[in-house]
Design a protein around this motif. Structure first.
Motif, mmCIF file in Angstrom:
data_model
loop_
_atom_site.group_PDB
_atom_site.id
_atom_site.type_symbol
_atom_site.label_atom_id
_atom_site.label_comp_id
_atom_site.label_asym_id
_atom_site.label_seq_id
_atom_site.Cartn_x
_atom_site.Cartn_y
_atom_site.Cartn_z
ATOM 1 N N PRO A 118 -12.957 -11.455 -0.159
ATOM 2 C CA PRO A 118 -12.168 -10.284 0.335
ATOM 3 C C PRO A 118 -11.844 -10.146 1.777
ATOM 4 O O PRO A 118 -12.903 -10.419 2.145
ATOM 5 C CB PRO A 118 -12.937 -9.160 -0.212
ATOM 6 C CG PRO A 118 -14.030 -9.472 -1.053
ATOM 7 C CD PRO A 118 -13.834 -10.753 -1.305
ATOM 8 N N ASN A 157 -8.167 -8.405 -1.943
ATOM 9 C CA ASN A 157 -9.232 -7.427 -1.538
ATOM 10 C C ASN A 157 -9.115 -6.600 -2.929
ATOM 11 O O ASN A 157 -9.486 -5.865 -3.858
ATOM 12 C CB ASN A 157 -8.545 -6.822 -0.856
ATOM 13 C CG ASN A 157 -9.360 -6.333 0.458
ATOM 14 O OD1 ASN A 157 -10.429 -6.582 0.375
ATOM 15 N ND2 ASN A 157 -8.610 -7.455 0.920
ATOM 16 N N THR A 158 -8.103 -6.977 -4.383
ATOM 17 C CA THR A 158 -7.379 -6.538 -5.167
ATOM 18 C C THR A 158 -8.871 -7.109 -5.870
ATOM 19 O O THR A 158 -9.413 -8.289 -6.364
ATOM 20 C CB THR A 158 -7.065 -7.617 -5.811
ATOM 21 O OG1 THR A 158 -5.338 -7.181 -4.602
ATOM 22 C CG2 THR A 158 -6.051 -6.753 -7.715
ATOM 23 N N TYR A 217 -0.559 -10.488 5.122
ATOM 24 C CA TYR A 217 -0.675 -9.315 4.418
ATOM 25 C C TYR A 217 -0.990 -9.690 3.411
ATOM 26 O O TYR A 217 -1.804 -8.842 2.792
ATOM 27 C CB TYR A 217 0.009 -8.262 4.858
ATOM 28 C CG TYR A 217 0.383 -6.743 4.157
ATOM 29 C CD1 TYR A 217 -0.932 -6.485 4.715
ATOM 30 C CD2 TYR A 217 0.842 -6.811 3.502
ATOM 31 C CE1 TYR A 217 -1.338 -5.405 3.884
ATOM 32 C CE2 TYR A 217 0.630 -5.472 2.574
ATOM 33 C CZ TYR A 217 -0.866 -4.622 3.250
ATOM 34 O OH TYR A 217 -0.545 -3.816 2.073
ATOM 35 N N ASP A 252 -6.283 3.071 -1.815
ATOM 36 C CA ASP A 252 -5.426 1.531 -1.551
ATOM 37 C C ASP A 252 -6.217 0.024 -2.130
ATOM 38 O O ASP A 252 -7.364 0.073 -2.084
ATOM 39 C CB ASP A 252 -4.764 1.319 -0.431
ATOM 40 C CG ASP A 252 -3.266 2.020 -0.415
ATOM 41 O OD1 ASP A 252 -2.362 2.382 -1.318
ATOM 42 O OD2 ASP A 252 -3.499 2.583 0.493
ATOM 43 N N LEU A 259 -1.289 -6.672 -8.148
ATOM 44 C CA LEU A 259 -0.747 -7.744 -8.142
ATOM 45 C C LEU A 259 -0.854 -7.767 -9.017
ATOM 46 O O LEU A 259 0.254 -8.951 -9.936
ATOM 47 C CB LEU A 259 -1.191 -8.574 -6.865
ATOM 48 C CG LEU A 259 -0.851 -8.016 -5.952
ATOM 49 C CD1 LEU A 259 -1.807 -8.893 -4.361
ATOM 50 C CD2 LEU A 259 0.059 -8.593 -5.690
ATOM 51 N N ALA A 285 -4.749 -10.340 2.231
ATOM 52 C CA ALA A 285 -5.103 -9.601 2.129
ATOM 53 C C ALA A 285 -5.615 -8.530 0.702
ATOM 54 O O ALA A 285 -6.052 -8.803 0.961
ATOM 55 C CB ALA A 285 -5.833 -8.813 3.906
ATOM 56 N N LEU A 286 -4.305 -8.281 0.647
ATOM 57 C CA LEU A 286 -3.813 -7.345 -0.572
ATOM 58 C C LEU A 286 -4.019 -8.367 -1.409
ATOM 59 O O LEU A 286 -4.973 -7.336 -2.822
ATOM 60 C CB LEU A 286 -2.266 -7.233 -0.357
ATOM 61 C CG LEU A 286 -1.706 -6.457 -1.480
ATOM 62 C CD1 LEU A 286 -2.178 -5.547 -0.583
ATOM 63 C CD2 LEU A 286 -0.368 -6.060 -1.341
ATOM 64 N N LEU A 287 -4.152 -9.883 -1.556
ATOM 65 C CA LEU A 287 -4.592 -10.953 -2.793
ATOM 66 C C LEU A 287 -6.209 -10.768 -3.137
ATOM 67 O O LEU A 287 -6.630 -10.411 -3.700
ATOM 68 C CB LEU A 287 -4.422 -11.812 -2.833
ATOM 69 C CG LEU A 287 -4.246 -12.729 -3.589
ATOM 70 C CD1 LEU A 287 -3.345 -12.138 -5.553
ATOM 71 C CD2 LEU A 287 -3.632 -14.229 -3.651
ATOM 72 N N GLU A 342 1.320 -0.806 -0.222
ATOM 73 C CA GLU A 342 -0.260 0.001 -0.065
ATOM 74 C C GLU A 342 0.736 1.526 -0.398
ATOM 75 O O GLU A 342 2.052 1.128 0.010
ATOM 76 C CB GLU A 342 -0.665 0.144 1.659
ATOM 77 C CG GLU A 342 -1.771 -0.899 1.125
ATOM 78 C CD GLU A 342 -2.748 -1.159 2.386
ATOM 79 O OE1 GLU A 342 -4.268 -0.502 2.805
ATOM 80 O OE2 GLU A 342 -2.592 -2.143 2.957
ATOM 81 N N THR A 345 -11.807 -2.029 -1.661
ATOM 82 C CA THR A 345 -13.208 -3.422 -2.134
ATOM 83 C C THR A 345 -13.470 -2.379 -0.292
ATOM 84 O O THR A 345 -14.551 -2.780 -1.169
ATOM 85 C CB THR A 345 -11.478 -4.661 -1.248
ATOM 86 O OG1 THR A 345 -11.101 -4.113 -2.414
ATOM 87 C CG2 THR A 345 -12.230 -5.125 -1.347
ATOM 88 N N ILE A 378 -7.229 -2.673 -0.456
ATOM 89 C CA ILE A 378 -7.732 -2.713 0.551
ATOM 90 C C ILE A 378 -9.245 -1.693 1.012
ATOM 91 O O ILE A 378 -10.459 -2.293 0.966
ATOM 92 C CB ILE A 378 -7.286 -2.953 1.858
ATOM 93 C CG1 ILE A 378 -6.205 -4.132 1.326
ATOM 94 C CG2 ILE A 378 -8.044 -3.518 2.727
ATOM 95 C CD1 ILE A 378 -5.069 -4.532 2.651
#
Ligand SMILES: Nc1ncnc2c1ncn2[C@@H]1O[C@H](COP(=O)(O)OP(=O)(O)OP(=O)(O)O)[C@@H](O)[C@H]1O
Ligand SMILES: Nc1ncnc2c1ncn2[C@@H]1O[C@H](COP(=O)(O)OP(=O)(O)O)[C@@H](O)[C@H]1O
Ligand code: SF4
Ligand code: SF4
Ligand SMILES: [Mg+2]
Ligand SMILES: [Mg+2]
Lengths: 330, 326, 298
Positions: free
Chosen positions: A278, A265-266, A258, B186, A223, A261-263, A54, B191, B188
């Protein structure tokens, strides 16, 4: 020398000191922002490493240290077997030719007062590349046309504001290529561009890597872009690498909470992309001021337990090529 | 199909400039049924924000609008400024802007600014009622009450964007426009906010237009996709159809230029070239200079927007051919 | 590798004008004040250049009739207490005033530009030291310093110009420092550093040329104030006695102001018009530089 890895970063650290109010000033106490805290990795020739995370997590700071635009507070950087930290004078200049950087904002890549041709020639003149103006122009034209910027002459007489963002970023990449660097840091080179022209820039970088065996550190927060361009991915959180490994491995099986979470939420660009729901993560990236021991993700991590608040996890391989920094994995 | 809350009929918008007329939006007709969520995609400069600002009647002085924008039976184009500011803007149509920080005054507290909006648009409310309303909208976007006492610069990007959504919801409008509302955030946070939008839509039966150049965002929160290119609608399709079977060459190029998270890794094809100069748009199809399928015929006349399947419209002369194949 | 391309006519890239100049000129015209000021200055400059044509006898020719009222005996603006033609003196005075203004402002511009850009670009300790020095010069009351220097070293016009220039520069330095500080963080400057360009070249080829415009607007005001300062000096009797300056003419006319107003009033008007011209041009340039007036790019 040919066998030495292109880049070896050994526990690089970058702290920024910010003096707060007058009280702290008098007491001589300054807050320190841990922009980057002990980052280690190696990069081989012809390898592309993507730094993802981020905003504010320290990606650009790592990138800037790698090309000596920022001095690390601690740690050592080796470039093709040579220590970079203390370079100066002619050796620094030679390093500047071999290690290059591409910036995020394509609209500001060139001096607005100079034509593109002048700016490109200037880059070559700095390093005495090319016999004379004619020779330099010819090289510029060759490289531009190879990158699909045709007719090149048409661009050379333009001023920066007469270019679109995509053209400008491609020419900024050409400027870097003219110096035949061995290593390039590309700091979010496509994030300010339209979706339709991003692919061109990414392909241009991939072609460069193939032609010149160039090593690239590619910074992005996307990503999917990281997967497309990179061989390896390093996921950063608050100044640290939390997971590093082959791109496909991390995307198929992210192991750090983390990264997960990142993946998750992409946003998928097609229905087949989404695999998991997500993962809900509270809060936002905190500012890394006066860091305490413990995992930096602990206050947002759904799996955090006692140990996470006491002990900083370190990057370790737990079988496979991926290294993860998380107490969950032992 | 349910009744349309908003209907655009042949809307064209031009900006008068020193260099001539910029035709930013050209002959756009679109139906937005109650409860629908339309995704408006297109590259930068294709006229998305212009269209949204026209709906809010917030275009700059040098813009002129022709055509009809029928909202709940009334034509927005002919409304006067005083009619709009009393009971229309914010109460019936609200918008969350692209640059949210710029949309708020930096020297006033968020709470004060929100209360001002309420005082202007719903003067009959008493002070405790206003406070209750502020509290309610903040809760619905999951922000703590302390945000009311903060100045815009004290908030993070995500909190600021949530505050802007709260501001949009303040007068309970049935219709909300999001113009690149999550672009700067960002992943997150983005979303989270998109999920919030989904939830609010269900809760208040909101009708929305979501503007973005990010097909991921469009995929996440819309049910119909409208593709704008150089001011013209090129394709309107249900979301699944748009992603699985896009018909217009521009839509196809747009989708295939985006890298994917899964599946086979193939070399991406960008879209060569750039938007045409809108002071002097090309004859015939506006996408022709960049279209891989362009023929002589495409340069002659502007292709009409044709319904190729129920609810699926495409502006391309090449379509009948490919439909036969399909 | 470029053999196949030897026939490419790359060397013949036509030099082109930067479109920004045209845009800036049209903004300058739009400012309204700018073009008026420029017109005034062009007239003043033409008068100064053509002085020998307008007044072939020069400014110091003594006439037979003293304190002749305007319009009498071919003296359009009358004569002074020594019978010298007022018009001739004013026309030659324009030369002196313009030279003083321009030289003083140029000195101030150059010193300010160098000091300010170095402070702003390098930052840190360099900035600290240079900024303190700038502040010191800023608090010196310029006019009194000038009086002291002129009183001790003599009232040669060179001293006057240099002293005005050397006291006016802190304003330019501050402007340039702010410009350099913001330019330093622009992507193209970062890019040049990453390419290996030396700091000295970045400073002189990129920072200064890109940041100089506000200083030009300021220089135009500097010229105006230099003209006023010189007039002030002459008016209190500290001017160069060998030069026909507007300030000295006012000084000469002060004793006869009740009987022959024109001796003081006409040079006064000349000062006002010229100073106004420079102020208006400065205004016009500021208008061009104000980001709010930039045109939306399409
Ligand atoms: N005030 C204005 N005056 C003149 N032309 C304008 C003005 N605002 C926008 N335009 C032009 O209208 C066209 C559409 O602009 P608009 O801002 O709606 O695009 P967009 O799709 O929202 O792009 P972005 O994603 O960059 O916001 C562009 O060609 C733009 O340059
Ligand atoms: N010059 C600086 N002074 C103080 N803090 C800085 C400076 N540069 C970066 N930082 C801080 O360091 C952290 C990492 O920044 P950066 O590397 O720019 O992140 P990213 O590129 O991932 O957005 C952030 O908290 C940022 O605010
Ligand atoms: S170490 Fe603990 S807090 Fe950190 S990511 Fe692993 S489980 Fe979460
Ligand atoms: S009409 Fe022709 S140019 Fe336009 S999109 Fe269809 S095939 Fe391409
Ligand atoms: Mg960054
Ligand atoms: Mg927009």
């Amino acid at each position: 020398m040919s066998e030495a890895p292109l880049i070896v970063a050994d526990e690089l650290q970058c702290l920024f000191t910010v003096r707060r109010g007058p009280v702290e000033f008098i007491r001589g106490k300054a807050s320190r922002i841990h922009a980057v805290d002990t980052v280690s990795f190696t990069l081989e020739r012809a390898e592309i490493l993507a730094l993802v995370g981020e905003s504010g997590c320290g990606k650009s700071t790592v990138g800037r240290m790698l090309v000596k635009m920022e001095e690390p507070t601690a740690g050592a950087l080796t470039f093709a077997g040579e220590t970079v930290n203390a370079l100066s004078g002619a050796r620094l200049k030679e390093f500047r030719r071999r290690a290059q950087m591409i910036f995020q904002n394509p609209f500001e890549a060139f001096d607005p007062r100079l034509t593109i041709g002048t700016s490109l020639q200037q880059a070559m003149q700095i390093h005495n590349i090319g016999k004379d103006q004619h020779d330099r122009l010819q090289r510029i034209v060759t490289v531009m046309e190879r990158s699909g910027l045709t007719p090149a002459e048409d661009f050379l007489s333009r001023y920066p504001h007469e270019l679109s963002g995509g053209q400008s970023q491609r020419i900024a990449t050409v400027r870097v290529m003219l110096l035949s660097p061995e290593f390039v840091v590309a700091d979010e080179p496509v994030s300010m561009l339209d979706v339709s022209v991003r692919a061109d820039i990414l392909n241009q970088l991939l072609d460069l890597r193939d032609e010149l065996d160039m090593g690239i550190v590619f910074i992005t927060h996307d990503l999917a872009v990281a997967r497309y361009i990179a061989d390896r991915i390093a996921v950063m959180y608050l100044g640290m690498f939390v997971e590093v490994g082959p791109a496909e491995e991390i995307l198929a099986n992210p192991r750090h909470p983390y990264s997960q979470a990142l993946l998750s939420n992409t946003l998928p660009a097609g229905d087949e992309d989404r695999i998991t729901e997500p993962m809900p993560i509270g809060g936002e990236v905190p500012t890394p001021v006066d860091i305490q021991p413990g995992c930096r993700f602990a206050n947002r991590c759904p799996f955090a337990f006692d140990r996470c608040f006491k002990e900083t996890p370190i990057l370790q391989a737990h079988g496979g090529k991926t290294e993860v920094a998380c107490h969950l994995l032992g | 199909m349910s009744e349309s809350l908003l209907e655009l009929r042949n809307v064209s918008i031009r900006y008068r400039t020193g260099r001539g007329h910029v035709s930013a939006v050209e002959d756009v007709s679109l139906q937005v049924p109650t409860g629908a969520s339309i995704g408006l995609v297109g590259e930068s400069g294709s006229g998305k924000s212009t269209l949204a600002l026209a709906l809010m009647r917030l275009l700059p002085q040098n813009a002129e609008v022709t055509g009809e924008m029928i909202f709940a039976g009334e034509n927005l184009v002919t409304k006067t400024e005083s009619q709009l500011s009393k009971g229309w803007r914010w109460r019936k149509l609200a918008m969350v802007f692209q640059k949210s920080l710029a949309a708020m005054s930096p020297v006033h507290r968020i709470g004060q600014q929100m209360e001002d909006v309420l005082t202007i648009h719903e003067p009959h409310l008493t002070k405790p009622e206003r406070e209750q309303r502020l509290h309610d909208v903040l809760t619905s976007v999951r922000l703590p009450n302390r945000v009311l006492r903060a100045y815009p610069f004290e908030l993070s990007g995500g909190m600021m964007q949530r505050s802007m959504i709260a501001l949009g919801l303040l007068c309970n409008p049935p219709f909300l426009i999001f113009d690149e509302a999550t672009t700067a955030l960002d992943v997150i946070t983005q979303t989270q906010i998109l999920k919030e939008i989904e939830r609010l839509k269900a809760e208040y039966n909101l009708t929305t237009i979501v503007i973005s150049h990010d097909v991921g965002v469009i995929n996440a929160v819309t049910d119909t996709v409208a593709v704008l290119y150089a001011g013209q609608l090129m394709e309107v399709a249900p979301r699944e159809t748009f992603f699985s079977n896009p018909q217009h060459p521009y839509s196809q190029a747009l989708i295939s230029s985006v890298p994917r998270l899964r599946g086979e890794k193939t070399r991406l094809a960008g879209i060569p070239g750039s938007l045409p100069d809108l002071t002097n748009p090309p004859q015939g199809c506006r996408f022709a200079p960049r279209c891989p399928h362009a023929t002589e015929g495409c340069l002659a006349v502007t292709p009409p927007l044709v319904e190729v399947a129920p609810g699926h419209l495409v502006r391309c002369t090449d379509i009948p051919l490919r439909e036969v194949v399909a | 590798m470029a053999q196949t391309l030897t026939s490419t006519p790359v060397a013949e890239i036509a030099p082109r004008r930067n479109g920004r100049w045209r845009a800036q000129w049209s903004l300058f015209v739009e400012s309204r004040m700018g073009p008026i000021g420029l017109a005034i200055l062009i007239i003043v400059a033409l008068v100064a250049i053509c002085a020998p044509l307008i007044a072939p006898d020069g400014p110091f020719k003594l006439g037979a009739t003293r304190l002749l009222a305007p319009g009498k005996e071919g003296h359009i603006l009358g004569t002074d207490h020594l019978g010298r033609d007022m018009l001739a003196q004013i026309v030659y005075g324009a030369r002196v005033s313009l030279v003083i203004g321009i030289v003083a402002a140029t000195i101030s511009l150059i010193v300010g530009m160098v000091v300010g850009s170095i402070a702003g670009y390098y930052g840190g300790i360099v900035d600290m030291v240079l900024s303190r020095i700038t502040d010191m010069f800023l608090i010196i009351p310029a006019f009194f310093l000038i009086i002291i220097i002129v009183a001790t070293l003599g009232s040669g016009i060179i001293y006057v110009m240099v002293v005005i220039g050397l006291t006016a520069w802190p304003a330019s330095a501050r402007l340039m420092r702010a410009q350099a500080m913001s330019l330093r963080e622009r992507t193209f400057i970062h890019a040049l550093r990453a390419l290996g360009e030396s700091n000295r070249k970045i400073l002189f080829r990129h920072i200064i040329p890109n940041g100089i415009q506000p200083l030009i607007a300021n220089a135009s005001l500097d010229i105006a104030s230099a003209i006023l300062i010189e007039s002030g000096l002459s008016f209190i009797g500290l001017g160069d006695p060998n030069k026909a300056t507007w300030g000295r003419m006012i000084y000469d006319g002060r004793t006869t102001i009740t009987t022959a107003w024109w001796v003081s009033v006409f040079p006064g008007i000349a000062i006002i018009i010229t100073v106004l011209g420079f102020y208006l041009v400065g205004d016009g340039i500021s208008y061009v530089l104000n980001p709010r007036n930039r045109k939306v790019r399409t």
